[in-house]
Design an enzyme around this catalytic site. Sequence first.
Site, PDB file in Angstrom:
ATOM      1  N   GLY A 245       1.700   5.018  -3.993  1.00 43.37           N
ATOM      2  CA  GLY A 245       2.043   3.003  -4.127  1.00 43.37           C
ATOM      3  C   GLY A 245       1.611   2.892  -4.822  1.00 43.37           C
ATOM      4  O   GLY A 245       1.752   1.366  -5.016  1.00 43.37           O
TER       5      GLY A 245
ATOM      6  N   ASN B 250       9.396  -2.427   3.469  1.00 48.35           N
ATOM      7  CA  ASN B 250       8.806  -1.289   4.293  1.00 48.35           C
ATOM      8  C   ASN B 250       9.040  -1.570   6.579  1.00 48.35           C
ATOM      9  O   ASN B 250       8.532  -0.641   6.915  1.00 48.35           O
ATOM     10  CB  ASN B 250       7.361  -1.479   4.587  1.00 48.35           C
ATOM     11  CG  ASN B 250       6.686  -2.298   4.093  1.00 48.35           C
ATOM     12  OD1 ASN B 250       6.868  -3.706   2.703  1.00 48.35           O
ATOM     13  ND2 ASN B 250       5.331  -3.511   4.611  1.00 48.35           N
TER      14      ASN B 250
ATOM     15  N   SER C 238       5.437   7.451  -4.208  1.00 50.70           N
ATOM     16  CA  SER C 238       3.927   7.429  -2.846  1.00 50.70           C
ATOM     17  C   SER C 238       4.558   8.600  -2.192  1.00 50.70           C
ATOM     18  O   SER C 238       5.391   8.864  -0.995  1.00 50.70           O
ATOM     19  CB  SER C 238       3.902   6.291  -2.264  1.00 50.70           C
ATOM     20  OG  SER C 238       2.608   6.957  -1.339  1.00 50.70           O
TER      21      SER C 238
ATOM     22  N   CYS D 162      -0.043  -1.456   6.627  1.00 53.04           N
ATOM     23  CA  CYS D 162      -1.500  -2.391   6.637  1.00 53.04           C
ATOM     24  C   CYS D 162      -1.563  -3.017   6.379  1.00 53.04           C
ATOM     25  O   CYS D 162      -2.129  -4.038   6.209  1.00 53.04           O
ATOM     26  CB  CYS D 162      -0.705  -1.934   4.161  1.00 53.04           C
ATOM     27  SG  CYS D 162      -0.337  -0.747   4.026  1.00 53.04           S
TER      28      CYS D 162
HETATM   29  N1  PLP Z   1       5.131  -0.221  -1.426  1.00 55.84           N
HETATM   30  C1  PLP Z   1       5.297  -0.293  -0.225  1.00 55.84           C
HETATM   31  C2  PLP Z   1       6.972  -0.332   0.106  1.00 55.84           C
HETATM   32  C3  PLP Z   1       4.965   1.255   1.265  1.00 55.84           C
HETATM   33  O1  PLP Z   1       5.618   0.597   2.496  1.00 55.84           O
HETATM   34  C4  PLP Z   1       3.951   1.613   0.886  1.00 55.84           C
HETATM   35  C5  PLP Z   1       2.986   1.632   1.847  1.00 55.84           C
HETATM   36  O2  PLP Z   1       3.057   1.329   2.926  1.00 55.84           O
HETATM   37  C6  PLP Z   1       3.089   1.265  -0.537  1.00 55.84           C
HETATM   38  C7  PLP Z   1       3.854   0.250  -1.392  1.00 55.84           C
HETATM   39  C8  PLP Z   1       1.973   1.949  -1.016  1.00 55.84           C
HETATM   40  O3  PLP Z   1       1.832   2.811  -0.148  1.00 55.84           O
HETATM   41  P1  PLP Z   1       0.178   4.542  -0.628  1.00 55.84           P
HETATM   42  O4  PLP Z   1       0.119   4.108   0.750  1.00 55.84           O
HETATM   43  O5  PLP Z   1       0.643   5.626  -1.402  1.00 55.84           O
HETATM   44  O6  PLP Z   1      -0.642   3.098  -1.510  1.00 55.84           O
END
Ligand code: PLP
Length: 392
Positions: A71, A151, A199, A325
Amino acid sequence: MKRVYLDYSATTPLSPSVLSEMLPYFTEQFGNANSMHAFGQEGAYAVDGARRKIAELLGVKPTEIYFTSGGTEADNWALKGGAHAYKSKGKHVITSKIEHAAILSSAAQLEAEGYKVTYLPCDEHGIIRPEYLEEAITDDTSIVSIMLANNEIGTVQPIKELCEIAHRHGALFHTDAVQALGSIPVSILDLGVDMMSFSAHKFYGPKGIGVLYVKGGIKPDKLIAGGHQERTRRGGTTNVPAVVGLAKALEEAIEGLEANYNHIKGLRDYFVQEVEKNIPFVVYNGHRDSRLPQNANFAFEFIEGESLLLTLDLSGIACSSGSACSSGSLEPSHVLLATGLPIEKAHGSIRFSFGKDTTKEDVDYVLETLIGAVKRLRAMSPLYAEYIGGNK
Ligand code: PLP
């Protein structure tokens, strides 16, 4: 000790049937999908098949599916690639204050390059109202990026309306559907978006593989220069097992969507009801209805989210404070602050996210542990003592 995983929004376990489908591509069918010989062609055949299956499941064309490392990469590509490719329209980009770091950091890079970025606010429930976009968009806006579902608080955004506004002004529209795909019905064509990120590890697929859907005719600038993979737009040897796993996981997620939705939402609603009934001074963050089924996010007043998280962890319960994150940083969540939640309540917030393997027994164990933990932590909290003392 009993262990309960309530962090499915951070990642999900790999489905056993997805693993079986991936395994041969690590060993016997290990060829490089770009090699001309038979070994390579086996890989190429698997990648083509996966691409066609994903396109069919999403109701789009195989040529509109680009594999990425996840993602984060898809978001980077969409926002920066879109802004760079369409800069002749104008150097104005619109996103929101509650996006994932993958979009916010990409937007900051664009600002450093001289682009103007507008960060739309959200209302107190975490909704980015279409009128906010109407007000901000100009003839210079080349791309708008708003996530389909958040998220941290799970809010589902009115993407179709937002996308229509962007298109009326001739701007591209990208949505980050990483949390939404596999959890709620998502129709790319009905939403009308130009680009969408997702993702695999959020829907019981492998980590490190994702997709950027790019509508035919739209050409974001290349993000990774290299070989001829992904129609020369994203170089790098294709991760064949992961691509195969993504397609299988998506198929399972879409086939099981209704049953999983009902199971997960039923448990989440029960959990929310019991928390609100049994724990005083809690705020249910986010929107009550326009929300992902798996998400429950609460601010527990007078306590630190991290202390509660660690206390629950000692009882075998996994959940998250802020998003995974941003853990490691003690900054309060930018999403909760954007909803207007005061800093001290944002600090006491915890996300519980449910999955298809969660059981009622798990939820009851978490409720019992949580109710006790909040009581104990509040008993040690000077803020709580002060509040109770002042109200005697
Ligand atoms: N976007 C959102 C809304 C997410 O929740 C996340 C991961 O937590 C990502 C992007 C990033 O995805 P990836 O873990 O595959 O890099």
